[in-house]
Design a protein around this motif. Structure first.
Motif, short mmCIF file in Angstrom:
data_model
loop_
_atom_site.label_atom_id
_atom_site.label_comp_id
_atom_site.label_asym_id
_atom_site.label_seq_id
_atom_site.Cartn_x
_atom_site.Cartn_y
_atom_site.Cartn_z
N PHE A 61 0.87 -1.17 0.00
CA PHE A 61 0.00 0.00 0.00
C PHE A 61 0.91 1.22 0.00
O PHE A 61 1.64 1.46 0.95
CB PHE A 61 -0.89 -0.02 1.25
CG PHE A 61 -1.84 1.12 1.34
CD1 PHE A 61 -2.97 1.18 0.55
CD2 PHE A 61 -1.60 2.16 2.23
CE1 PHE A 61 -3.86 2.23 0.65
CE2 PHE A 61 -2.48 3.22 2.33
CZ PHE A 61 -3.61 3.25 1.53
N SER A 62 0.90 1.97 -1.09
CA SER A 62 1.86 3.08 -1.24
C SER A 62 1.28 4.44 -0.89
O SER A 62 2.02 5.43 -0.87
CB SER A 62 2.40 3.11 -2.67
OG SER A 62 1.34 3.26 -3.59
N ASN A 63 -0.01 4.52 -0.60
CA ASN A 63 -0.63 5.81 -0.29
C ASN A 63 -0.47 6.12 1.21
O ASN A 63 -1.44 6.23 1.94
CB ASN A 63 -2.10 5.79 -0.70
CG ASN A 63 -2.71 7.17 -0.65
OD1 ASN A 63 -2.00 8.16 -0.63
ND2 ASN A 63 -4.03 7.22 -0.62
N VAL A 64 0.79 6.26 1.63
CA VAL A 64 1.11 6.50 3.03
C VAL A 64 1.75 7.88 3.15
O VAL A 64 2.70 8.19 2.44
CB VAL A 64 2.08 5.43 3.57
CG1 VAL A 64 2.46 5.71 5.01
CG2 VAL A 64 1.47 4.05 3.42
N ALA A 65 1.21 8.69 4.04
CA ALA A 65 1.78 10.02 4.26
C ALA A 65 2.94 9.91 5.23
O ALA A 65 2.87 9.20 6.23
CB ALA A 65 0.72 10.96 4.82
N THR A 66 4.03 10.59 4.91
CA THR A 66 5.18 10.62 5.81
C THR A 66 5.55 12.07 6.09
O THR A 66 5.31 12.96 5.27
CB THR A 66 6.40 9.90 5.21
OG1 THR A 66 6.75 10.52 3.98
CG2 THR A 66 6.11 8.43 4.98
#
Length: 82
Positions: A61-66
């Motif tokens: 899952f690449s829709n991760v906010a950092t």
């Protein structure tokens, strides 16, 4: 083996040092390639592990906010905060 080519290029007199060590201004996040996490991820081994890796239902899952931040801390302040 740690290598900092950019520093070796800027400081040829330290060539041997930077091809085998990092100075105090560097942080090592991972070592090697084909990294398998613990517990193991369902996806492919990671080439590097600097940012969060998230899987949902066994899929990346690449829709991760950092968000990252840093601050210079004097040695007196660091000792007081322990």
């Amino acid at each position: 083996m740690p290598v900092d080519i950019s520093e070796a290029w800027k400081h040829p007199e330290k060539h041997d040092y930077f091809f085998g060590a990092h100075d105090v201004n560097r942080v090592q996040f991972t070592m090697g390639r084909d990294i398998t996490l613990s517990p193991p991820q369902q996806g492919q081994p990671l080439n590097y592990f600097v940012f969060p890796y998230v899987e949902v239902d066994g899929k990346e899952f690449s829709n991760v906010a950092t968000r990252s931040s840093f601050a210079d801390v004097s040695s007196g302040t660091a000792a007081a905060g322990r």
